[in-house]
Design an enzyme around this catalytic site. Structure first.
Site, PDB file in Angstrom:
ATOM      1  N   ASP A  29     -29.728  58.506-135.346  1.00 11.99           N
ATOM      2  CA  ASP A  29     -31.483  57.306-135.460  1.00 11.99           C
ATOM      3  C   ASP A  29     -30.616  56.366-134.166  1.00 11.99           C
ATOM      4  O   ASP A  29     -30.372  56.566-133.504  1.00 11.99           O
ATOM      5  CB  ASP A  29     -30.619  56.016-136.523  1.00 11.99           C
ATOM      6  CG  ASP A  29     -32.219  55.600-137.020  1.00 11.99           C
ATOM      7  OD1 ASP A  29     -33.305  55.886-136.987  1.00 11.99           O
ATOM      8  OD2 ASP A  29     -32.127  54.934-138.045  1.00 11.99           O
ATOM      9  N   GLY A  30     -32.264  56.495-133.940  1.00 12.56           N
ATOM     10  CA  GLY A  30     -32.037  55.439-132.781  1.00 12.56           C
ATOM     11  C   GLY A  30     -32.761  56.369-131.744  1.00 12.56           C
ATOM     12  O   GLY A  30     -34.055  55.210-130.668  1.00 12.56           O
ATOM     13  N   GLY A  32     -36.370  56.626-131.109  1.00 16.52           N
ATOM     14  CA  GLY A  32     -37.743  56.385-130.933  1.00 16.52           C
ATOM     15  C   GLY A  32     -37.863  54.753-130.383  1.00 16.52           C
ATOM     16  O   GLY A  32     -37.903  54.125-129.345  1.00 16.52           O
ATOM     17  N   TRP A  34     -34.649  53.974-128.520  1.00 18.09           N
ATOM     18  CA  TRP A  34     -34.446  54.438-127.084  1.00 18.09           C
ATOM     19  C   TRP A  34     -35.402  54.733-125.871  1.00 18.09           C
ATOM     20  O   TRP A  34     -35.489  54.239-124.893  1.00 18.09           O
ATOM     21  CB  TRP A  34     -33.551  55.647-127.504  1.00 18.09           C
ATOM     22  CG  TRP A  34     -32.650  56.205-125.680  1.00 18.09           C
ATOM     23  CD1 TRP A  34     -31.757  55.667-125.260  1.00 18.09           C
ATOM     24  CD2 TRP A  34     -33.124  56.772-125.151  1.00 18.09           C
ATOM     25  NE1 TRP A  34     -31.500  55.995-124.005  1.00 18.09           N
ATOM     26  CE2 TRP A  34     -32.120  57.272-124.259  1.00 18.09           C
ATOM     27  CE3 TRP A  34     -34.238  58.013-124.945  1.00 18.09           C
ATOM     28  CZ2 TRP A  34     -32.360  58.023-122.255  1.00 18.09           C
ATOM     29  CZ3 TRP A  34     -34.574  58.355-123.603  1.00 18.09           C
ATOM     30  CH2 TRP A  34     -33.267  58.609-122.565  1.00 18.09           C
ATOM     31  N   HIS A  46     -37.570  61.547-128.829  1.00 22.43           N
ATOM     32  CA  HIS A  46     -36.789  62.629-129.916  1.00 22.43           C
ATOM     33  C   HIS A  46     -35.951  63.722-129.380  1.00 22.43           C
ATOM     34  O   HIS A  46     -35.350  64.497-129.485  1.00 22.43           O
ATOM     35  CB  HIS A  46     -37.601  63.268-131.217  1.00 22.43           C
ATOM     36  CG  HIS A  46     -38.542  62.283-131.922  1.00 22.43           C
ATOM     37  ND1 HIS A  46     -37.334  61.270-132.944  1.00 22.43           N
ATOM     38  CD2 HIS A  46     -39.086  61.670-132.278  1.00 22.43           C
ATOM     39  CE1 HIS A  46     -37.667  60.449-133.440  1.00 22.43           C
ATOM     40  NE2 HIS A  46     -39.730  60.819-133.254  1.00 22.43           N
ATOM     41  N   GLU A  76     -38.363  62.256-146.187  1.00 21.12           N
ATOM     42  CA  GLU A  76     -38.891  60.575-146.211  1.00 21.12           C
ATOM     43  C   GLU A  76     -39.536  60.611-145.240  1.00 21.12           C
ATOM     44  O   GLU A  76     -40.928  60.242-144.529  1.00 21.12           O
ATOM     45  CB  GLU A  76     -38.227  59.084-146.228  1.00 21.12           C
ATOM     46  CG  GLU A  76     -37.596  58.744-147.895  1.00 21.12           C
ATOM     47  CD  GLU A  76     -36.396  60.014-148.469  1.00 21.12           C
ATOM     48  OE1 GLU A  76     -35.715  60.349-147.346  1.00 21.12           O
ATOM     49  OE2 GLU A  76     -35.705  59.596-149.716  1.00 21.12           O
ATOM     50  N   ARG A  80     -44.218  59.873-141.824  1.00 19.75           N
ATOM     51  CA  ARG A  80     -44.193  59.262-140.326  1.00 19.75           C
ATOM     52  C   ARG A  80     -45.825  60.036-139.945  1.00 19.75           C
ATOM     53  O   ARG A  80     -46.524  61.088-140.577  1.00 19.75           O
ATOM     54  CB  ARG A  80     -43.775  60.030-139.019  1.00 19.75           C
ATOM     55  CG  ARG A  80     -42.156  59.104-139.597  1.00 19.75           C
ATOM     56  CD  ARG A  80     -41.311  59.942-138.009  1.00 19.75           C
ATOM     57  NE  ARG A  80     -39.819  58.407-139.182  1.00 19.75           N
ATOM     58  CZ  ARG A  80     -38.696  58.381-138.140  1.00 19.75           C
ATOM     59  NH1 ARG A  80     -38.761  59.149-136.640  1.00 19.75           N
ATOM     60  NH2 ARG A  80     -37.831  57.333-138.440  1.00 19.75           N
ATOM     61  N   LEU A 140     -16.763  75.614-136.205  1.00 22.60           N
ATOM     62  CA  LEU A 140     -17.089  74.532-136.789  1.00 22.60           C
ATOM     63  C   LEU A 140     -18.706  75.119-137.480  1.00 22.60           C
ATOM     64  O   LEU A 140     -19.076  75.868-136.828  1.00 22.60           O
ATOM     65  CB  LEU A 140     -16.968  73.245-136.108  1.00 22.60           C
ATOM     66  CG  LEU A 140     -18.277  72.530-136.209  1.00 22.60           C
ATOM     67  CD1 LEU A 140     -18.235  71.156-135.461  1.00 22.60           C
ATOM     68  CD2 LEU A 140     -19.595  73.065-135.812  1.00 22.60           C
ATOM     69  N   ARG A 193     -23.105  56.503-138.666  1.00 23.56           N
ATOM     70  CA  ARG A 193     -24.788  56.346-138.995  1.00 23.56           C
ATOM     71  C   ARG A 193     -24.774  55.336-137.212  1.00 23.56           C
ATOM     72  O   ARG A 193     -24.552  54.183-136.843  1.00 23.56           O
ATOM     73  CB  ARG A 193     -25.521  55.776-139.253  1.00 23.56           C
ATOM     74  CG  ARG A 193     -27.161  55.286-139.452  1.00 23.56           C
ATOM     75  CD  ARG A 193     -27.726  54.695-140.590  1.00 23.56           C
ATOM     76  NE  ARG A 193     -28.638  54.387-139.767  1.00 23.56           N
ATOM     77  CZ  ARG A 193     -30.706  55.229-140.848  1.00 23.56           C
ATOM     78  NH1 ARG A 193     -30.033  55.149-142.067  1.00 23.56           N
ATOM     79  NH2 ARG A 193     -31.539  54.492-140.290  1.00 23.56           N
ATOM     80  N   SER A 201     -29.620  56.256-146.305  1.00 25.75           N
ATOM     81  CA  SER A 201     -30.943  56.513-145.953  1.00 25.75           C
ATOM     82  C   SER A 201     -31.237  57.723-146.545  1.00 25.75           C
ATOM     83  O   SER A 201     -31.489  58.877-146.016  1.00 25.75           O
ATOM     84  CB  SER A 201     -31.784  56.612-144.226  1.00 25.75           C
ATOM     85  OG  SER A 201     -31.755  55.091-143.473  1.00 25.75           O
ATOM     86  N   GLU A 212     -16.051  57.807-145.469  1.00 25.19           N
ATOM     87  CA  GLU A 212     -15.194  56.533-144.257  1.00 25.19           C
ATOM     88  C   GLU A 212     -16.720  56.230-143.308  1.00 25.19           C
ATOM     89  O   GLU A 212     -17.315  57.300-142.951  1.00 25.19           O
ATOM     90  CB  GLU A 212     -14.388  56.730-144.011  1.00 25.19           C
ATOM     91  CG  GLU A 212     -13.414  56.803-143.819  1.00 25.19           C
ATOM     92  CD  GLU A 212     -12.998  55.740-145.380  1.00 25.19           C
ATOM     93  OE1 GLU A 212     -13.334  53.939-145.065  1.00 25.19           O
ATOM     94  OE2 GLU A 212     -12.303  55.836-146.091  1.00 25.19           O
TER      95      GLU A 212
HETATM   96  C1  IPE Z   1     -32.953  58.310-140.944  1.00 24.75           C
HETATM   97  O1  IPE Z   1     -33.365  57.765-140.045  1.00 24.75           O
HETATM   98  C2  IPE Z   1     -33.559  60.191-141.437  1.00 24.75           C
HETATM   99  C3  IPE Z   1     -32.904  60.866-139.716  1.00 24.75           C
HETATM  100  C4  IPE Z   1     -31.888  60.003-139.331  1.00 24.75           C
HETATM  101  C5  IPE Z   1     -33.298  61.935-139.916  1.00 24.75           C
HETATM  102  P1  IPE Z   1     -34.958  57.187-140.652  1.00 24.75           P
HETATM  103  O2  IPE Z   1     -34.979  56.158-139.393  1.00 24.75           O
HETATM  104  O3  IPE Z   1     -35.850  57.722-141.830  1.00 24.75           O
HETATM  105  O4  IPE Z   1     -34.313  56.029-141.874  1.00 24.75           O
HETATM  106  P2  IPE Z   1     -34.444  54.295-141.664  1.00 24.75           P
HETATM  107  O5  IPE Z   1     -36.330  54.818-142.242  1.00 24.75           O
HETATM  108  O6  IPE Z   1     -34.792  53.629-140.964  1.00 24.75           O
HETATM  109  O7  IPE Z   1     -34.387  54.299-143.415  1.00 24.75           O
HETATM  110  C1  IPE Z   2     -34.805  58.800-135.617  1.00 16.68           C
HETATM  111  O1  IPE Z   2     -34.300  58.652-135.054  1.00 16.68           O
HETATM  112  C2  IPE Z   2     -34.918  60.687-135.317  1.00 16.68           C
HETATM  113  C3  IPE Z   2     -35.087  60.926-136.618  1.00 16.68           C
HETATM  114  C4  IPE Z   2     -35.849  59.609-137.698  1.00 16.68           C
HETATM  115  C5  IPE Z   2     -36.132  61.749-137.087  1.00 16.68           C
HETATM  116  P1  IPE Z   2     -36.222  58.083-134.949  1.00 16.68           P
HETATM  117  O2  IPE Z   2     -37.026  58.342-134.671  1.00 16.68           O
HETATM  118  O3  IPE Z   2     -35.758  57.358-136.581  1.00 16.68           O
HETATM  119  O4  IPE Z   2     -35.689  56.594-134.210  1.00 16.68           O
HETATM  120  P2  IPE Z   2     -36.217  54.506-134.653  1.00 16.68           P
HETATM  121  O5  IPE Z   2     -34.754  54.372-135.330  1.00 16.68           O
HETATM  122  O6  IPE Z   2     -37.553  54.688-134.328  1.00 16.68           O
HETATM  123  O7  IPE Z   2     -35.484  53.750-133.187  1.00 16.68           O
HETATM  124 MG    MG Z   3     -35.189  55.005-137.147  1.00 19.20          MG
END
Ligand code: IPE
Ligand code: IPE
Ligand code: MG
Length: 249
Positions: A29-30, A32, A34, A46, A76, A80, A140, A193, A201, A212
């Site tokens: 995650d993160g 966006g 970044w 991405h 989910e 987007r 792996l 995470r 999520s 863990e």
């Molecule tokens: C969780 O991230 C799903 C993936 C990393 C693929 P999201 O950014 O979609 O999760 P929420 O919406 O913050 O819970």
């Molecule tokens: C995780 O990064 C990638 C996916 C969920 C596909 P995000 O796109 O959720 O990035 P943030 O959470 O908006 O920073």
């Molecule tokens: Mg996210």
């Protein structure tokens, strides 16, 4: 030696190689945030995130991790903006094709984990080529979780069980485990995470029951081998009791 290399050397020296988690799940995650912090588009984030995968998979393989589940697109995430969804799907397809030979050379196995029937046939086709190519590799297994949802996985398992005609008395945890996507995939030992969010999520609900959990503020495109070592070090400092008390272990 740079301070980063020094930290890596220290973490490696402390690592207990007999206690490396067999199955690591990562909620990547993160991307966006970044990108936003650099004035770039979410799609750029991405792309950078996809580049990170190689370092982490290679390093985990070297450490002897048996399975890594990477959460790349949740059920989910279809909600987007359609532009972002299409870009992610293109990126996933391109990733599978581009990384195929390198992953194979690393000796890893590859598969998709998720609700396949809702994905574009071309993604499935490309994934199947990789799965088939790498199926006898010794390393792996990389489980790329696309259109994955922990609840969806359980729902799909229940459907398979009912279709197979099992009577209620035969329903057991073991039977449900055998009807998940890739039944041979073991429980998650360590769930990571990135990005500071403290939720799972809908990732690996069933197999993650006793995982863990490790949360780090590092955004996914900044996550690297040192960050993975930190997560494993935290894991190795936990006492996994599985309902028992310390004295019983
Ligand atoms: C969780 O991230 C799903 C993936 C990393 C693929 P999201 O950014 O979609 O999760 P929420 O919406 O913050 O819970
Ligand atoms: C995780 O990064 C990638 C996916 C969920 C596909 P995000 O796109 O959720 O990035 P943030 O959470 O908006 O920073
Ligand atoms: Mg996210």
């Amino acid at each position: 030696m740079s301070s980063r290399e020094q930290l890596k050397a220290e973490l490696l020296a402390q690592l207990d190689r007999q206690n490396v988690p067999a199955h690591i799940g990562i909620i990547m995650d993160g991307n966006g945030r970044w990108a936003k912090s650099r004035g770039k588009t979410r799609i750029h984030g991405h792309q950078e995130g996809a580049r990170r995968v190689k370092t982490v998979v290679r390093f985990a393989n070297d450490l002897g991790v048996k399975h890594i589940s990477l959460y790349a697109f949740s059920v989910e995430n279809w909600a987007r903006p359609s532009f972002e969804v299409s870009a992610l799907m293109r990126l996933i397809r391109a990733y599978i094709i581009r990384e195929r030979n390198d992953l194979h050379a690393e000796g890893v196995k590859f598969r998709l984990l998720g609700r396949m029937e809702e994905l574009a046939p071309e993604i499935i086709r490309q994934a199947n080529i990789s799965t088939e190519l790498m199926k006898d590799n010794p390393g792996l297994s990389l489980n790329l979780c696309i259109n994955y949802g922990g609840r969806a996985e359980i729902v799909d398992a229940v459907k398979k069980i009912i279709r197979a005609g099992y009577p209620p008395d035969e329903i057991s945890e073991e039977l449900i485990s055998r009807h998940l996507y890739w039944p041979e995939l073991p429980d998650v030992d360590l769930m990571v995470r990135t990005s500071g969010e403290m939720r799972t999520s809908n990732f690996h609900l069933w197999r993650g029951a006793y995982a863990e959990l490790y949360f780090t503020p590092v955004l996914w495109p900044d996550f690297d081998d040192v960050e993975l070592l930190k997560a494993i070090a935290a894991y190795q400092n936990r006492e996994r009791r599985f309902g028992k008390i310390s004295e019983q272990l």
